[in-house]
Design a protein around this motif. Structure first.
Motif, PDB file in Angstrom:
ATOM      1  N   PHE A  36       0.827  -1.205   0.000  1.00 42.60           N
ATOM      2  CA  PHE A  36       0.000   0.000   0.000  1.00 42.60           C
ATOM      3  C   PHE A  36       0.865   1.260   0.000  1.00 42.60           C
ATOM      4  CE2 PHE A  36      -2.142   3.380   2.398  1.00 42.60           C
ATOM      5  CZ  PHE A  36      -3.173   3.640   1.523  1.00 42.60           C
ATOM      6  N   LEU A  37       1.928   1.274   0.804  1.00 38.98           N
ATOM      7  CA  LEU A  37       2.801   2.447   0.880  1.00 38.98           C
ATOM      8  C   LEU A  37       3.536   2.716  -0.437  1.00 38.98           C
ATOM      9  CD1 LEU A  37       4.315   2.097   4.447  1.00 38.98           C
ATOM     10  CD2 LEU A  37       2.506   3.633   3.693  1.00 38.98           C
ATOM     11  N   SER A  38       3.724   1.698  -1.235  1.00 41.43           N
ATOM     12  CA  SER A  38       4.392   1.894  -2.517  1.00 41.43           C
ATOM     13  C   SER A  38       3.413   2.014  -3.684  1.00 41.43           C
ATOM     14  CB  SER A  38       5.366   0.743  -2.769  1.00 41.43           C
ATOM     15  OG  SER A  38       4.650  -0.475  -2.870  1.00 41.43           O
ATOM     16  N   SER A  39       2.137   2.016  -3.391  1.00 39.78           N
ATOM     17  CA  SER A  39       1.136   2.115  -4.457  1.00 39.78           C
ATOM     18  C   SER A  39       0.908   3.573  -4.861  1.00 39.78           C
ATOM     19  CB  SER A  39      -0.183   1.489  -4.013  1.00 39.78           C
ATOM     20  OG  SER A  39      -0.795   2.292  -3.046  1.00 39.78           O
ATOM     21  N   LYS A  40       0.373   3.754  -6.057  1.00 36.96           N
ATOM     22  CA  LYS A  40       0.050   5.095  -6.546  1.00 36.96           C
ATOM     23  C   LYS A  40      -0.990   5.770  -5.670  1.00 36.96           C
ATOM     24  CE  LYS A  40       0.792   4.100 -11.419  1.00 36.96           C
ATOM     25  NZ  LYS A  40       0.144   4.040 -12.726  1.00 36.96           N
ATOM     26  N   LEU A  41      -1.895   4.988  -5.122  1.00 32.67           N
ATOM     27  CA  LEU A  41      -2.965   5.523  -4.297  1.00 32.67           C
ATOM     28  C   LEU A  41      -2.432   6.235  -3.066  1.00 32.67           C
ATOM     29  CD1 LEU A  41      -6.055   5.645  -4.061  1.00 32.67           C
ATOM     30  CD2 LEU A  41      -5.942   3.514  -2.765  1.00 32.67           C
ATOM     31  N   PHE A  42      -1.265   5.841  -2.586  1.00 28.89           N
ATOM     32  CA  PHE A  42      -0.669   6.481  -1.425  1.00 28.89           C
ATOM     33  C   PHE A  42       0.374   7.527  -1.823  1.00 28.89           C
ATOM     34  CE2 PHE A  42       2.646   6.681   1.829  1.00 28.89           C
ATOM     35  CZ  PHE A  42       1.891   7.112   2.904  1.00 28.89           C
ATOM     36  N   VAL A  43       1.211   7.190  -2.797  1.00 30.44           N
ATOM     37  CA  VAL A  43       2.347   8.044  -3.148  1.00 30.44           C
ATOM     38  C   VAL A  43       1.894   9.364  -3.766  1.00 30.44           C
ATOM     39  CG1 VAL A  43       4.376   8.213  -4.630  1.00 30.44           C
ATOM     40  CG2 VAL A  43       3.929   6.114  -3.378  1.00 30.44           C
ATOM     41  N   VAL A  44       0.938   9.338  -4.666  1.00 34.54           N
ATOM     42  CA  VAL A  44       0.509  10.562  -5.356  1.00 34.54           C
ATOM     43  C   VAL A  44      -0.079  11.589  -4.389  1.00 34.54           C
ATOM     44  CG1 VAL A  44      -1.087  11.480  -7.072  1.00 34.54           C
ATOM     45  CG2 VAL A  44       0.277   9.467  -7.601  1.00 34.54           C
ATOM     46  N   PRO A  45      -1.021  11.221  -3.498  1.00 29.31           N
ATOM     47  CA  PRO A  45      -1.514  12.230  -2.553  1.00 29.31           C
ATOM     48  C   PRO A  45      -0.430  12.773  -1.618  1.00 29.31           C
ATOM     49  CG  PRO A  45      -3.020  10.381  -2.628  1.00 29.31           C
ATOM     50  CD  PRO A  45      -1.809   9.990  -3.408  1.00 29.31           C
ATOM     51  N   VAL A  46       0.488  11.920  -1.203  1.00 29.27           N
ATOM     52  CA  VAL A  46       1.572  12.385  -0.340  1.00 29.27           C
ATOM     53  C   VAL A  46       2.441  13.395  -1.080  1.00 29.27           C
ATOM     54  CG1 VAL A  46       3.693  11.681   0.834  1.00 29.27           C
ATOM     55  CG2 VAL A  46       1.602  10.362   1.155  1.00 29.27           C
ATOM     56  N   LEU A  47       2.761  13.119  -2.327  1.00 32.23           N
ATOM     57  CA  LEU A  47       3.574  14.054  -3.113  1.00 32.23           C
ATOM     58  C   LEU A  47       2.835  15.365  -3.383  1.00 32.23           C
ATOM     59  CD1 LEU A  47       5.323  11.647  -5.624  1.00 32.23           C
ATOM     60  CD2 LEU A  47       6.314  12.777  -3.637  1.00 32.23           C
ATOM     61  N   ILE A  48       1.529  15.287  -3.600  1.00 26.87           N
ATOM     62  CA  ILE A  48       0.735  16.507  -3.798  1.00 26.87           C
ATOM     63  C   ILE A  48       0.735  17.347  -2.533  1.00 26.87           C
ATOM     64  CG2 ILE A  48      -1.616  17.372  -4.143  1.00 26.87           C
ATOM     65  CD1 ILE A  48      -2.002  15.081  -6.151  1.00 26.87           C
ATOM     66  N   ILE A  49       0.585  16.715  -1.392  1.00 23.57           N
ATOM     67  CA  ILE A  49       0.611  17.448  -0.116  1.00 23.57           C
ATOM     68  C   ILE A  49       1.986  18.074   0.106  1.00 23.57           C
ATOM     69  CG2 ILE A  49       0.520  17.158   2.395  1.00 23.57           C
ATOM     70  CD1 ILE A  49      -1.706  15.064   1.880  1.00 23.57           C
ATOM     71  N   LEU A  50       3.047  17.351  -0.181  1.00 18.53           N
ATOM     72  CA  LEU A  50       4.394  17.909  -0.034  1.00 18.53           C
ATOM     73  C   LEU A  50       4.627  19.086  -0.974  1.00 18.53           C
ATOM     74  CD1 LEU A  50       6.574  14.707   0.360  1.00 18.53           C
ATOM     75  CD2 LEU A  50       6.102  16.446   2.082  1.00 18.53           C
ATOM     76  N   GLN A  51       4.163  18.970  -2.188  1.00 17.38           N
ATOM     77  CA  GLN A  51       4.312  20.067  -3.145  1.00 17.38           C
ATOM     78  C   GLN A  51       3.525  21.291  -2.680  1.00 17.38           C
ATOM     79  OE1 GLN A  51       3.063  19.063  -7.079  1.00 17.38           O
ATOM     80  NE2 GLN A  51       4.141  20.790  -7.992  1.00 17.38           N
ATOM     81  N   ILE A  75       5.017  25.147  -1.537  1.00 15.09           N
ATOM     82  CA  ILE A  75       4.569  26.419  -2.098  1.00 15.09           C
ATOM     83  C   ILE A  75       4.042  27.332  -0.993  1.00 15.09           C
ATOM     84  CG2 ILE A  75       2.834  27.495  -3.585  1.00 15.09           C
ATOM     85  CD1 ILE A  75       3.088  25.002  -5.391  1.00 15.09           C
ATOM     86  N   VAL A  76       3.240  26.803  -0.091  1.00 15.49           N
ATOM     87  CA  VAL A  76       2.556  27.622   0.909  1.00 15.49           C
ATOM     88  C   VAL A  76       3.495  28.102   2.011  1.00 15.49           C
ATOM     89  CG1 VAL A  76       0.787  27.558   2.701  1.00 15.49           C
ATOM     90  CG2 VAL A  76       0.304  26.630   0.453  1.00 15.49           C
ATOM     91  N   ILE A  77       4.372  27.258   2.496  1.00 13.81           N
ATOM     92  CA  ILE A  77       5.245  27.646   3.605  1.00 13.81           C
ATOM     93  C   ILE A  77       6.156  28.815   3.237  1.00 13.81           C
ATOM     94  CG2 ILE A  77       7.133  26.860   5.093  1.00 13.81           C
ATOM     95  CD1 ILE A  77       5.630  24.172   5.275  1.00 13.81           C
ATOM     96  N   PRO A  78       6.854  28.790   2.096  1.00 13.25           N
ATOM     97  CA  PRO A  78       7.656  29.978   1.743  1.00 13.25           C
ATOM     98  C   PRO A  78       6.809  31.232   1.556  1.00 13.25           C
ATOM     99  CG  PRO A  78       8.376  28.109   0.456  1.00 13.25           C
ATOM    100  CD  PRO A  78       7.135  27.686   1.184  1.00 13.25           C
ATOM    101  N   MET A  79       5.602  31.064   1.025  1.00 13.72           N
ATOM    102  CA  MET A  79       4.735  32.235   0.865  1.00 13.72           C
ATOM    103  C   MET A  79       4.392  32.834   2.219  1.00 13.72           C
ATOM    104  SD  MET A  79       2.230  31.057  -2.246  1.00 13.72           S
ATOM    105  CE  MET A  79       1.033  32.309  -1.893  1.00 13.72           C
ATOM    106  N   GLN A  80       4.142  32.007   3.207  1.00 15.10           N
ATOM    107  CA  GLN A  80       3.835  32.500   4.542  1.00 15.10           C
ATOM    108  C   GLN A  80       5.048  33.190   5.164  1.00 15.10           C
ATOM    109  OE1 GLN A  80       0.898  32.520   6.156  1.00 15.10           O
ATOM    110  NE2 GLN A  80      -0.007  31.734   4.282  1.00 15.10           N
ATOM    111  N   LEU A  81       6.220  32.639   4.937  1.00 17.41           N
ATOM    112  CA  LEU A  81       7.440  33.224   5.499  1.00 17.41           C
ATOM    113  C   LEU A  81       7.802  34.545   4.829  1.00 17.41           C
ATOM    114  CD1 LEU A  81       9.609  30.010   5.865  1.00 17.41           C
ATOM    115  CD2 LEU A  81       8.412  31.245   7.673  1.00 17.41           C
ATOM    116  N   LEU A  82       7.509  34.673   3.548  1.00 19.79           N
ATOM    117  CA  LEU A  82       7.854  35.889   2.811  1.00 19.79           C
ATOM    118  C   LEU A  82       6.745  36.935   2.806  1.00 19.79           C
ATOM    119  CD1 LEU A  82       9.674  34.306  -0.229  1.00 19.79           C
ATOM    120  CD2 LEU A  82      10.699  35.425   1.749  1.00 19.79           C
ATOM    121  N   ASP A  83       5.648  36.636   3.459  1.00 16.29           N
ATOM    122  CA  ASP A  83       4.508  37.549   3.460  1.00 16.29           C
ATOM    123  C   ASP A  83       4.853  38.910   4.055  1.00 16.29           C
ATOM    124  OD1 ASP A  83       1.747  38.205   3.048  1.00 16.29           O
ATOM    125  OD2 ASP A  83       1.485  37.995   5.226  1.00 16.29           O
ATOM    126  N   GLU A  84       5.682  38.941   5.073  1.00 15.50           N
ATOM    127  CA  GLU A  84       6.017  40.214   5.711  1.00 15.50           C
ATOM    128  C   GLU A  84       6.843  41.114   4.799  1.00 15.50           C
ATOM    129  OE1 GLU A  84       9.766  39.538   8.491  1.00 15.50           O
ATOM    130  OE2 GLU A  84       8.171  38.068   8.855  1.00 15.50           O
TER     131      GLU A  84
END
Length: 90
Positions: free
Chosen positions: A7-22, A26-35
């Motif tokens: 299951f951990l090596s299946s597309k069903l798990f890997v793709v959502p994890v990679l989308i969340i990481l991506q 994007i969001v974390i640097p935007m929050q840090l650079l907001d000021e």
């Protein structure tokens, strides 16, 4: 254990994890650079006004100059980018 590894090596798990990481990448640097966005906006507006004054002083066609000045003042970032790419007549 074998099912868990499968299951951990299946597309069903890997793709959502990679989308969340991506998304986090994007969001974390935007929050840090907001000021700093306020400073970037002020600098961008200042450069746009200076460039608008420069364009207004050029001895070109008034319609040409007015179009560039309006673009710069309506959308400073995009206007600066487009003017530096296409604005100067050769």
């Amino acid at each position: 254990m074998k099912k868990l590894l499968k299951f951990l090596s299946s597309k069903l798990f890997v793709v959502p994890v990679l989308i969340i990481l991506q998304f986090m990448m994007i969001v974390i640097p935007m929050q840090l650079l907001d000021e700093y966005s306020v400073y970037a906006n002020v600098i961008n507006r200042f450069l746009s006004i200076i460039l608008a004054i420069y364009i207004a002083a050029k001895p070109d066609n008034p319609t040409y100059r007015l179009t560039w000045i309006m673009l710069l003042l309506i959308s400073p970032f995009l206007g600066l980018l487009i003017y530096f790419l296409f604005g100067e007549k050769q």
